[in-house]
Scaffold this motif. Sequence first.
Motif, short mmCIF file in Angstrom:
data_model
loop_
_atom_site.label_atom_id
_atom_site.label_comp_id
_atom_site.label_asym_id
_atom_site.label_seq_id
_atom_site.Cartn_x
_atom_site.Cartn_y
_atom_site.Cartn_z
N LYS A 97 0.76 -1.15 -0.02
CA LYS A 97 0.10 0.02 -0.06
C LYS A 97 1.02 1.16 0.04
CE LYS A 97 -4.25 -1.76 2.55
NZ LYS A 97 -5.13 -1.51 1.26
N VAL A 98 1.96 1.27 0.94
CA VAL A 98 2.79 2.54 0.87
C VAL A 98 3.72 2.75 -0.33
CG1 VAL A 98 4.64 3.39 2.23
CG2 VAL A 98 2.93 2.43 3.40
N VAL A 99 4.04 1.56 -0.72
CA VAL A 99 4.72 1.58 -2.19
C VAL A 99 4.02 2.36 -3.31
CG1 VAL A 99 5.97 0.19 -3.96
CG2 VAL A 99 6.60 -0.12 -1.39
N ASN A 100 2.98 1.61 -3.44
CA ASN A 100 2.01 1.96 -4.46
C ASN A 100 1.18 3.13 -4.39
OD1 ASN A 100 2.43 -0.28 -6.71
ND2 ASN A 100 2.00 -1.19 -4.67
N SER A 101 0.95 3.50 -3.28
CA SER A 101 -0.04 4.88 -3.14
C SER A 101 0.88 5.85 -2.53
CB SER A 101 -1.18 4.38 -2.01
OG SER A 101 -2.05 3.49 -2.34
N GLY A 229 -4.47 -13.20 8.15
CA GLY A 229 -5.32 -12.46 7.29
C GLY A 229 -5.60 -10.98 7.92
N ILE A 230 -5.16 -10.57 8.96
CA ILE A 230 -5.36 -9.27 9.49
C ILE A 230 -3.84 -8.59 9.81
CG2 ILE A 230 -5.65 -10.10 11.74
CD1 ILE A 230 -7.71 -7.25 10.05
N GLY A 231 -3.80 -7.48 9.46
CA GLY A 231 -2.80 -6.69 9.90
C GLY A 231 -2.95 -5.18 10.12
N VAL A 232 -2.00 -4.30 10.25
CA VAL A 232 -2.27 -3.03 10.67
C VAL A 232 -1.11 -2.29 9.87
CG1 VAL A 232 -2.03 -1.34 12.62
CG2 VAL A 232 -3.11 -3.42 12.85
N LEU A 233 -1.49 -1.19 9.22
CA LEU A 233 -0.71 -0.31 8.68
C LEU A 233 -0.87 1.14 9.43
CD1 LEU A 233 1.01 1.21 6.67
CD2 LEU A 233 -0.90 1.71 5.12
N TYR A 234 0.05 1.54 10.33
CA TYR A 234 0.14 3.01 10.93
C TYR A 234 0.54 3.81 10.02
CZ TYR A 234 1.84 6.85 13.19
OH TYR A 234 2.25 8.28 13.36
N GLY A 235 -0.01 5.06 9.72
CA GLY A 235 0.74 6.08 8.89
C GLY A 235 0.22 7.54 9.43
N LYS A 236 1.10 8.39 9.56
CA LYS A 236 1.02 9.73 9.98
C LYS A 236 -0.09 10.42 8.96
CE LYS A 236 5.39 11.00 11.77
NZ LYS A 236 6.59 12.02 11.24
N PRO A 267 -10.16 6.29 8.55
CA PRO A 267 -9.49 5.54 7.73
C PRO A 267 -10.01 4.55 6.77
CG PRO A 267 -10.47 4.25 9.60
CD PRO A 267 -10.96 5.71 9.69
N THR A 268 -11.38 4.52 6.42
CA THR A 268 -12.13 3.79 5.50
C THR A 268 -11.64 4.15 4.18
OG1 THR A 268 -14.08 5.51 5.51
CG2 THR A 268 -14.08 3.36 7.04
N LYS A 269 -11.15 5.37 3.86
CA LYS A 269 -10.59 5.72 2.51
C LYS A 269 -9.62 4.59 1.94
CE LYS A 269 -7.45 9.11 0.31
NZ LYS A 269 -6.58 10.41 0.69
N HIS A 270 -9.05 3.95 2.93
CA HIS A 270 -7.86 3.02 2.60
C HIS A 270 -8.30 1.43 2.66
CE1 HIS A 270 -4.84 5.88 1.26
NE2 HIS A 270 -5.03 6.52 2.56
N GLU A 271 -9.72 1.37 2.89
CA GLU A 271 -10.21 -0.06 3.22
C GLU A 271 -11.31 -0.28 2.37
OE1 GLU A 271 -11.06 -0.43 7.59
OE2 GLU A 271 -8.97 -0.02 8.06
N ALA A 272 -11.10 -0.56 1.07
CA ALA A 272 -12.16 -0.74 0.21
C ALA A 272 -12.56 -2.32 0.31
CB ALA A 272 -11.62 -0.81 -1.27
N GLY A 273 -14.09 -2.49 0.20
CA GLY A 273 -14.72 -3.77 0.25
C GLY A 273 -14.89 -4.24 1.62
#
Length: 403
Positions: A97-101, A229-236, A267-273
């Motif tokens: 996600k971070v690499v591509n977005s 199947g579950i993980g976390v991305l923290y971002g500022k 955060p839902t902007k980055h959680e499609a579906g």
Amino acid sequence: MPWIKSEFPIFETARKEGRPLIFLDNASTTQKPQCVIDAIAGFYAGYYANVGRGLYWPATAASSGYDQAREKVRVFIGASSKKEVIFTSGTTDAVNKVVNSFLLPRLEQGDEVLVSEMEHHSNFVPWQHACQSKGAQLKVIPLDAGLNLDLSKLASMLTDKVKVLAVTAISNTLGVKNDLKKIIKLAHQYNIKVFVDAAQLPLSAKINVQNMGCDFLAFSGHKAFGPTGIGVLYGKQVLLENMSPLAYGGGMVQQVTIDKTIMADLPTKHEAGTPNIAGAIGLAAAIDFINLVGVEEIGKHSAELRKYAVERLSEIEGLTLFAKDAKTTAILSFTIEGIHPHDIAAFLTEKGIAVRAGHHCTHPLTHKLDIGGTVRVSFNIYNSEEEVDFLKNTLDEIKSFFL
């Protein structure tokens, strides 16, 4: 704490079936306490529904549980807002996600990205691919003679050309823990964004992203007593707000017209579906369990077992320990002269000892060490000194058998 092992039903199941299990592959994944299993089953049996959509009671209960899980993660990692907590399928998904977005839209020919020589492929290959696609350069921070990151070399690599520095918190092969605060402080002098692969960190030390100062951080639930199947991305928050979503679909939009789409807020902007609701609820239960036992207690117990294993395995002639002086971590790798790591792992399996053998998804590191792979043992709160003793005695048997 003798009661701990009884919280993990797999060990009782193995005992009843007469199948011994000494699980020493915790760097790969961790066993699940009953409370996590119950939380997942409770969701499916008691209030299963999709989240953020329905007004009927199972839907509101599921939405509440999902939101509470995000809040527990926020507190667990010390984020300032739930908006900074993005649920992913795991660390690998978070990196991509971070690499591509974040990186790719900003990366130009001649730019640089820094990774370390000890990175897992998940925190190496995506950055490498991005650089190759844009004509940028991937530079690798070398290790010193003690197999720690060479921070003097790192300092000389930091320039205005570097867009991102991606580094692991703890090497999944060596057990070396990096000085993240120092690395991040150095990088920020050049306005370099820092991504931390924290896959091995949640059971080693308390995480506080604000104190650490990182721009992004990721970990996987299954390595911290949670489900796969579950993980976390923290971002500022400002960075996540300026990132376009990696995937588009339902749930992450505010308004859609024929002409344009307005994205939802974080955060839902980055959680499609439809999200992994059960995974998030299971992760929340895992965090409750970690807090009950204590991160410091878990990390201390595992580190003491590693230290004890270094002492015991050092008694074996022809056995080489890598980064044996690494402190406060649970991971230890070794080789035995004249015996292939996979043969060692297969023999240990016959005794009920679960370890990992191979490159551990760190080819650049094993190439540097000029070895075909290692045997890796990694400890957790349910392991004991008696299990280390049994490992040592079994390795003695292996030497006698093969040599």
